[in-house]
Design a protein around this motif. Structure first.
Motif, PDB file in Angstrom:
ATOM      1  N   CYS A 190       0.856  -1.184   0.000  1.00 46.38           N
ATOM      2  CA  CYS A 190       0.000   0.000   0.000  1.00 46.38           C
ATOM      3  C   CYS A 190       0.895   1.238   0.000  1.00 46.38           C
ATOM      4  O   CYS A 190       1.980   1.213   0.593  1.00 46.38           O
ATOM      5  CB  CYS A 190      -0.866   0.088   1.254  1.00 46.38           C
ATOM      6  SG  CYS A 190      -2.167  -1.131   1.424  1.00 46.38           S
ATOM      7  N   PRO A 217      -3.570   0.084  -3.044  1.00 41.64           N
ATOM      8  CA  PRO A 217      -4.349   0.957  -2.160  1.00 41.64           C
ATOM      9  C   PRO A 217      -3.514   2.089  -1.571  1.00 41.64           C
ATOM     10  O   PRO A 217      -2.278   2.067  -1.589  1.00 41.64           O
ATOM     11  CB  PRO A 217      -4.835   0.008  -1.057  1.00 41.64           C
ATOM     12  CG  PRO A 217      -4.643  -1.373  -1.595  1.00 41.64           C
ATOM     13  CD  PRO A 217      -3.472  -1.284  -2.521  1.00 41.64           C
ATOM     14  N   HIS A 219      -3.230   4.013   2.116  1.00 50.46           N
ATOM     15  CA  HIS A 219      -3.544   3.753   3.531  1.00 50.46           C
ATOM     16  C   HIS A 219      -3.134   4.995   4.314  1.00 50.46           C
ATOM     17  O   HIS A 219      -1.960   5.337   4.356  1.00 50.46           O
ATOM     18  CB  HIS A 219      -2.745   2.498   3.927  1.00 50.46           C
ATOM     19  CG  HIS A 219      -2.703   2.171   5.371  1.00 50.46           C
ATOM     20  ND1 HIS A 219      -1.637   1.490   5.938  1.00 50.46           N
ATOM     21  CD2 HIS A 219      -3.570   2.383   6.385  1.00 50.46           C
ATOM     22  CE1 HIS A 219      -1.845   1.303   7.216  1.00 50.46           C
ATOM     23  NE2 HIS A 219      -3.010   1.836   7.518  1.00 50.46           N
ATOM     24  N   ASN A 253      -9.754   2.596  -3.712  1.00 53.42           N
ATOM     25  CA  ASN A 253      -8.401   2.220  -3.262  1.00 53.42           C
ATOM     26  C   ASN A 253      -7.983   2.979  -2.005  1.00 53.42           C
ATOM     27  O   ASN A 253      -6.842   2.845  -1.563  1.00 53.42           O
ATOM     28  CB  ASN A 253      -7.372   2.437  -4.379  1.00 53.42           C
ATOM     29  CG  ASN A 253      -7.177   3.912  -4.713  1.00 53.42           C
ATOM     30  OD1 ASN A 253      -8.052   4.731  -4.422  1.00 53.42           O
ATOM     31  ND2 ASN A 253      -6.063   4.244  -5.319  1.00 53.42           N
ATOM     32  N   CYS A 275     -15.007   4.040  -0.573  1.00 50.98           N
ATOM     33  CA  CYS A 275     -13.827   4.035   0.305  1.00 50.98           C
ATOM     34  C   CYS A 275     -13.984   2.998   1.411  1.00 50.98           C
ATOM     35  O   CYS A 275     -15.090   2.586   1.755  1.00 50.98           O
ATOM     36  CB  CYS A 275     -13.634   5.416   0.936  1.00 50.98           C
ATOM     37  SG  CYS A 275     -13.497   6.770  -0.243  1.00 50.98           S
TER      38      CYS A 275
END
Length: 442
Positions: A190, A217, A219, A253, A275
Motif C-alpha cells: 500500500c 491501495p 492507507h 483504493n 472508500c
C-alpha cells in the motif's frame, strides 16, 4: 480431486465458520489443505473416507475461522509500548514518540519490533497485518521470517527521518522495495502517506498518480482528532476529507484509518466513492479521540474493517478484543442492541479487511481455492461452556488465550499455543536490549 487423492493436512473441528455470504456455521466439519490452499470443506466423516492425509489435526472442541486481518498497525512500535501513556495524541507524538524514533529507529529496531509484534499477533489468531512504518523492508523481512502475510506500507511524510530525506525519497524507496518483493505470495503493498497534516498536496498528488498506475491501495490516518480537523481548516480552509476529495483521492483504493469525526455529508462521500474505513476502537478510546460513527457507516454500506493501531497507543495487538469493543461501542452509540451483530463483527476482522487490502481473492474467508489462512479457537475452557452460538462466543466471550493453532498459506505457525517459527528467548533478549537503549535516552 479424486476420492483417493492424498492431501497434506486434514483439520477436523467442532465448528467451521467460513465467513461466507450465507453466514454459515458448519457443525463437525473438516478443512482439507494441500500445497498451501484449501481444497475442500466438508463433513468430517465424509472427509475421512475421501482423503488420504499426511497429517490429521483433530480439534473436536474448536472453532475454525479465517485468519484475522489487522488492517492497521505500526508493528515495530511494540518496542515503545507503555513508554508514554495517558497523554493526548499530539503531545504523545511531539514530546515522546517522534523524539524517540529519531534517536533509535533503524532497520534493526524495525526488524526486531516487527518479529515481536508478529509473535503477539499470531498468538491472537492474526494471520495478516497492514503496516505503516519506517524502514518497510525490515517490516517485510520480519513478517517473512515469521511466515505471516503482510501488506507493507510505502510510507511518505513531508519531513526527514533516519529512513528518508524528503517525500520523493520516501516514495522512491517504497516503490523500489515493491519492485523487489512484489512476487512474494505473502506480501502485498500500500502507499502509506502518514496523515493530511504531515503530507502536502503535492506529495498526495504524486501518490495518487502512482497508486492509479500500480493499482495499489492508499492507507492513511484520517479524521482521527478534532485537532487534525482544526489544523486543516486553518491551513487549507476545509476539513481533511474535503481536501482529499478535491485532490481526487476518494475512491475504492482509499483505506481511511480512524474516521472518528465525520458528518453526514462526509459519510455519504465515503459511500459514493467506495472508500474503506479502518475502525481502531481501543486506540481511539485510549487517546480520548471519541467514538467513530460506525453505525452510520454500516447504514450506508461502507466497508468497515478493524485494526489495533500500534501497541504504543493501544497497548495490545489483540483483534479479538477489538471485535468485542467494536460491537459494544456500536450498540451503545446507536442505542440499538441489534447494531453490529456478532457475525458482522467477525466479518470486519476477516473478509472486510481482505477487501480493503485487495487480497480477498485468496484470503479473508474459508473457501476452496483460497489460501489456508486458518485460526483455531479452543472452546473447551470452562468459561466458554455452555455454547449456544459459537460466533457469539467468539465476539463476546472468547479471548486470545483460547487461540490454539494458526496456519498461514498452509504452514502451521502456532501449534498447541506454541510458536513454530520464532525463538521466544531471542525475542525477549532483543526487547530488553531496546528497552535499555530507550530508557537511557529519556
Amino acid at each position: 480431486m479424486s476420492d483417493t487423492s492424498e492431501i497434506d493436512t486434514l483439520i477436523e473441528a467442532r465448528w467451521v465458520i467460513p465467513v461466507d455470504a450465507r453466514q454459515s456455521v458448519l457443525d463437525n466439519h473438516a478443512i482439507a489443505v494441500h500445497q498451501g490452499n484449501i481444497v475442500d470443506i466438508l463433513p468430517a466423516h465424509v472427509a475421512q473416507a475421501k482423503y488420504n492425509t499426511k497429517k490429521n489435526v483433530d480439534l473436536k472442541s474448536h472453532a475454525l475461522i479465517p485468519g484475522l486481518i489487522n488492517t492497521h498497525t505500526h508493528a515495530a512500535m511494540i518496542l515503545m509500548r507503555g513508554l508514554a501513556d495517558d497523554l493526548p495524541l499530539m503531545t504523545w507524538l511531539n514530546k515522546y514518540i517522534w523524539p524517540t524514533e529519531s534517536r533509535h529507529v533503524d532497520d534493526t529496531f524495525v526488524f526486531d519490533g516487527t518479529r515481536l509484534a508478529c509473535a503477539e499477533m499470531l498468538r491472537g489468531g492474526i494471520t495478516c497485518f497492514n503496516d505503516m512504518y519506517f524502514f518497510p523492508e525490515a517490516i517485510a523481512q520480519g513478517a517473512l521470517a515469521t511466515g505471516m502475510r503482510a501488506s507493507i506500507g510505502m510510507i511518505a511524510i513531508d519531513f526527514p527521518t533516519p529512513y528518508a530525506s524528503d517525500a520523493d525519497d520516501y516514495l522512491a524507496k517504497g516503490m523500489a522495495l515493491r519492485d523487489k518483493l512484489q512476487s512474494n505470495p505473502l506480501l502485498s503493498f500500500c502507499f502509506a502517506p502518514h496523515a493530511p497534516y504531515t503530507v502536502s498536496d503535492q506529495t498526495l498528488a504524486h501518490i495518487l498518480t502512482y497508486a492509479d498506475q500500480l493499482e495499489v491501495p492508499i492507507h492513511i490516518h484520517l479524521h482521527e482528532t478534532t485537532d487534525e480537523i482544526d489544523i486543516s481548516i486553518k491551513s487549507h480552509g476545509m476539513r481533511p476529507i474535503e481536501r482529499l476529495h478535491q485532490l481526487g483521492m476518494l475512491g475504492p483504493n482509499l483505506i481511511a484509518v480512524h474516521m472518528v469525526h465525520l458528518n453526514e455529508a462526509e459519510i455519504q462521500l465515503l459511500q459514493q466513492h467506495g472508500c474503506h474505513v479502518v475502525h481502531c476502537p481501543s486506540s481511539n478510546l485510549k487517546l480520548a479521540n471519541g467514538f467513530a460513527p460506525t453505525p452510520l457507516l454500516f447504514d450506508q454500506a461502507v466497508n468497515v474493517t478493524l485494526g489495533t493501531d500500534g501497541a504504543a497507543s493501544n497497548n495490545r495487538l489483540d483483534l479479538l478484543e477489538e471485535m468485542r469493543l467494536a460491537a459494544l461501542l456500536a450498540k451503545a452509540t446507536s442505542k440499538r442492541a441489534d447494531t453490529l451483530p456478532a457475525y458482522h463483527a467477525l466479518e470486519m476482522a476477516t473478509i472486510n479487511g481482505a477487501r480493503a487490502l485487495g487480497i480477498d481473492a485468496f484470503t479473508g474467508s474459508l473457501e476452496s481455492g483460497k489460501a489456508a489462512d486458518i485460526t483455531a479457537i479452543d472452546f473447551s475452557d470452562l468459561h466458554l461452556s455452555p455454547c449456544y452460538d459459537p460466533v457469539s462466543h467468539l465476539v463476546y466471550a472468547a479471548g486470545r488465550e483460547q487461540v490454539s493453532h494458526v496456519w498461514v498459506n498452509g504452514n502451521i505457525l502456532l501449534e498447541n499455543k506454541q510458536l513454530t517459527t520464532l525463538d521466544e528467548a531471542d525475542l525477549h533478549r532483543r526487547a530488553l536490549y531496546w528497552e535499555e537503549c530507550i530508557k537511557s535516552s529519556i
